[in-house]
Design a protein around this motif. Structure first.
Motif, mmCIF file in Angstrom:
data_model
loop_
_atom_site.group_PDB
_atom_site.id
_atom_site.type_symbol
_atom_site.label_atom_id
_atom_site.label_comp_id
_atom_site.label_asym_id
_atom_site.label_seq_id
_atom_site.Cartn_x
_atom_site.Cartn_y
_atom_site.Cartn_z
ATOM 1 N N VAL A 223 0.824 -1.223 0.000
ATOM 2 C CA VAL A 223 0.000 0.000 0.000
ATOM 3 C C VAL A 223 0.854 1.267 0.000
ATOM 4 O O VAL A 223 0.406 2.311 -0.465
ATOM 5 C CB VAL A 223 -1.022 0.014 1.167
ATOM 6 C CG1 VAL A 223 -1.972 -1.157 1.049
ATOM 7 C CG2 VAL A 223 -0.354 0.049 2.520
ATOM 8 N N LYS A 224 2.056 1.169 0.497
ATOM 9 C CA LYS A 224 2.947 2.334 0.499
ATOM 10 C C LYS A 224 3.315 2.738 -0.928
ATOM 11 O O LYS A 224 3.371 3.927 -1.250
ATOM 12 C CB LYS A 224 4.215 2.006 1.292
ATOM 13 C CG LYS A 224 5.219 3.135 1.350
ATOM 14 C CD LYS A 224 6.414 2.730 2.191
ATOM 15 C CE LYS A 224 7.461 3.830 2.237
ATOM 16 N NZ LYS A 224 8.639 3.420 3.023
ATOM 17 N N TYR A 225 3.562 1.755 -1.779
ATOM 18 C CA TYR A 225 4.004 2.042 -3.141
ATOM 19 C C TYR A 225 2.893 1.931 -4.180
ATOM 20 O O TYR A 225 3.137 2.152 -5.367
ATOM 21 C CB TYR A 225 5.182 1.131 -3.506
ATOM 22 C CG TYR A 225 6.407 1.465 -2.683
ATOM 23 C CD1 TYR A 225 7.156 2.599 -2.967
ATOM 24 C CD2 TYR A 225 6.775 0.678 -1.601
ATOM 25 C CE1 TYR A 225 8.260 2.935 -2.202
ATOM 26 C CE2 TYR A 225 7.887 1.009 -0.832
ATOM 27 C CZ TYR A 225 8.616 2.131 -1.147
ATOM 28 O OH TYR A 225 9.717 2.465 -0.383
ATOM 29 N N ASN A 226 1.709 1.582 -3.748
ATOM 30 C CA ASN A 226 0.545 1.491 -4.630
ATOM 31 C C ASN A 226 -0.623 2.152 -3.911
ATOM 32 O O ASN A 226 -1.483 1.482 -3.345
ATOM 33 C CB ASN A 226 0.221 0.031 -4.950
ATOM 34 C CG ASN A 226 1.354 -0.660 -5.656
ATOM 35 O OD1 ASN A 226 1.523 -0.513 -6.848
ATOM 36 N ND2 ASN A 226 2.161 -1.408 -4.905
ATOM 37 N N LEU A 227 -0.647 3.459 -3.926
ATOM 38 C CA LEU A 227 -1.600 4.224 -3.120
ATOM 39 C C LEU A 227 -3.056 3.922 -3.457
ATOM 40 O O LEU A 227 -3.938 4.126 -2.630
ATOM 41 C CB LEU A 227 -1.321 5.719 -3.272
ATOM 42 C CG LEU A 227 0.079 6.170 -2.831
ATOM 43 C CD1 LEU A 227 0.263 7.654 -3.100
ATOM 44 C CD2 LEU A 227 0.330 5.837 -1.371
ATOM 45 N N HIS A 228 -3.317 3.417 -4.638
ATOM 46 C CA HIS A 228 -4.679 3.080 -5.056
ATOM 47 C C HIS A 228 -5.132 1.719 -4.513
ATOM 48 O O HIS A 228 -6.283 1.356 -4.622
ATOM 49 C CB HIS A 228 -4.751 3.052 -6.579
ATOM 50 C CG HIS A 228 -3.907 1.981 -7.184
ATOM 51 N ND1 HIS A 228 -2.526 2.074 -7.246
ATOM 52 C CD2 HIS A 228 -4.236 0.784 -7.712
ATOM 53 C CE1 HIS A 228 -2.049 0.981 -7.808
ATOM 54 N NE2 HIS A 228 -3.058 0.185 -8.106
ATOM 55 N N ARG A 229 -4.223 0.972 -3.907
ATOM 56 C CA ARG A 229 -4.473 -0.413 -3.516
ATOM 57 C C ARG A 229 -4.977 -0.503 -2.080
ATOM 58 O O ARG A 229 -4.509 0.191 -1.204
ATOM 59 C CB ARG A 229 -3.171 -1.187 -3.663
ATOM 60 C CG ARG A 229 -3.204 -2.641 -3.391
ATOM 61 C CD ARG A 229 -3.703 -3.509 -4.481
ATOM 62 N NE ARG A 229 -2.981 -3.398 -5.725
ATOM 63 C CZ ARG A 229 -3.486 -3.841 -6.848
ATOM 64 N NH1 ARG A 229 -4.670 -4.399 -6.882
ATOM 65 N NH2 ARG A 229 -2.813 -3.734 -7.954
ATOM 66 N N ASN A 230 -5.960 -1.380 -1.861
ATOM 67 C CA ASN A 230 -6.383 -1.773 -0.515
ATOM 68 C C ASN A 230 -6.030 -3.238 -0.346
ATOM 69 O O ASN A 230 -6.027 -3.993 -1.318
ATOM 70 C CB ASN A 230 -7.892 -1.591 -0.335
ATOM 71 C CG ASN A 230 -8.264 -0.132 -0.279
ATOM 72 O OD1 ASN A 230 -7.657 0.637 0.440
ATOM 73 N ND2 ASN A 230 -9.257 0.249 -1.057
ATOM 74 N N VAL A 231 -5.743 -3.647 0.874
ATOM 75 C CA VAL A 231 -5.292 -5.011 1.127
ATOM 76 C C VAL A 231 -6.156 -5.672 2.194
ATOM 77 O O VAL A 231 -6.474 -5.059 3.213
ATOM 78 C CB VAL A 231 -3.809 -5.017 1.579
ATOM 79 C CG1 VAL A 231 -3.376 -6.388 2.042
ATOM 80 C CG2 VAL A 231 -2.913 -4.535 0.447
ATOM 81 N N LEU A 232 -6.517 -6.917 1.938
ATOM 82 C CA LEU A 232 -7.131 -7.782 2.940
ATOM 83 C C LEU A 232 -6.036 -8.724 3.404
ATOM 84 O O LEU A 232 -5.531 -9.534 2.636
ATOM 85 C CB LEU A 232 -8.293 -8.577 2.336
ATOM 86 C CG LEU A 232 -8.878 -9.674 3.229
ATOM 87 C CD1 LEU A 232 -9.432 -9.073 4.519
ATOM 88 C CD2 LEU A 232 -9.954 -10.429 2.473
ATOM 89 N N TYR A 233 -5.625 -8.577 4.653
ATOM 90 C CA TYR A 233 -4.511 -9.335 5.209
ATOM 91 C C TYR A 233 -5.066 -10.464 6.064
ATOM 92 O O TYR A 233 -5.708 -10.218 7.081
ATOM 93 C CB TYR A 233 -3.627 -8.399 6.036
ATOM 94 C CG TYR A 233 -2.543 -9.115 6.768
ATOM 95 C CD1 TYR A 233 -1.376 -9.478 6.127
ATOM 96 C CD2 TYR A 233 -2.704 -9.457 8.099
ATOM 97 C CE1 TYR A 233 -0.390 -10.156 6.792
ATOM 98 C CE2 TYR A 233 -1.724 -10.142 8.769
ATOM 99 C CZ TYR A 233 -0.563 -10.490 8.117
ATOM 100 O OH TYR A 233 0.402 -11.180 8.777
ATOM 101 N N MET A 234 -4.859 -11.716 5.651
ATOM 102 C CA MET A 234 -5.382 -12.881 6.365
ATOM 103 C C MET A 234 -4.228 -13.663 6.970
ATOM 104 O O MET A 234 -3.215 -13.905 6.305
ATOM 105 C CB MET A 234 -6.158 -13.781 5.402
ATOM 106 C CG MET A 234 -7.306 -13.087 4.691
ATOM 107 S SD MET A 234 -8.661 -12.623 5.750
ATOM 108 C CE MET A 234 -9.340 -14.216 6.142
ATOM 109 N N ILE A 235 -4.398 -14.080 8.215
ATOM 110 C CA ILE A 235 -3.330 -14.772 8.939
ATOM 111 C C ILE A 235 -3.955 -15.696 9.975
ATOM 112 O O ILE A 235 -5.133 -15.576 10.301
ATOM 113 C CB ILE A 235 -2.368 -13.739 9.586
ATOM 114 C CG1 ILE A 235 -1.071 -14.383 10.045
ATOM 115 C CG2 ILE A 235 -3.059 -13.001 10.709
ATOM 116 C CD1 ILE A 235 -0.214 -14.905 8.933
ATOM 117 N N LEU A 236 -3.147 -16.597 10.502
ATOM 118 C CA LEU A 236 -3.613 -17.475 11.577
ATOM 119 C C LEU A 236 -3.977 -16.637 12.805
ATOM 120 O O LEU A 236 -3.316 -15.640 13.100
ATOM 121 C CB LEU A 236 -2.528 -18.486 11.937
ATOM 122 C CG LEU A 236 -2.202 -19.503 10.843
ATOM 123 C CD1 LEU A 236 -0.931 -20.263 11.191
ATOM 124 C CD2 LEU A 236 -3.359 -20.471 10.641
#
Length: 87
Positions: free
Chosen positions: A15-28
């Motif tokens: 997201v720092k280098y792709n300002l248009h991007r949103n992220v869904l972060y999935m983890i245990l």
């Protein structure tokens, strides 16, 4: 875009280098608090949403892109391939 990785740092960089991007972060579930702390430390809470997943029994989210690091380091290749087939 969906990213894994214990500390969430790949998501932070995405997201720092792709300002248009949103992220869904999935983890245990066990390590989600660590990720939330790191994401907050990088002031990325507005672009990165977190959630938990059990890689062994749950389906992966259907997203534009998925990255996976060295998940399940103590697992053999057969177990890792089961996860990859879910994609």
């Amino acid at each position: 875009m969906w990213h894994g990785g214990v500390a969430g740092l790949l998501s932070v960089q995405a997201v720092k280098y792709n300002l248009h991007r949103n992220v869904l972060y999935m983890i245990l579930p066990l390590v989600e608090p660590l990720a939330i702390e790191n994401i907050g430390a990088h002031e990325s809470n507005d672009k990165i949403k977190t959630g938990t997943i059990d890689f062994f029994i749950e389906e992966f989210p259907k997203e534009v892109g998925i990255t996976m690091g060295l998940i399940l380091q103590d697992s053999n290749l057969e177990i890792k391939n089961v996860d990859l087939k879910k994609l």
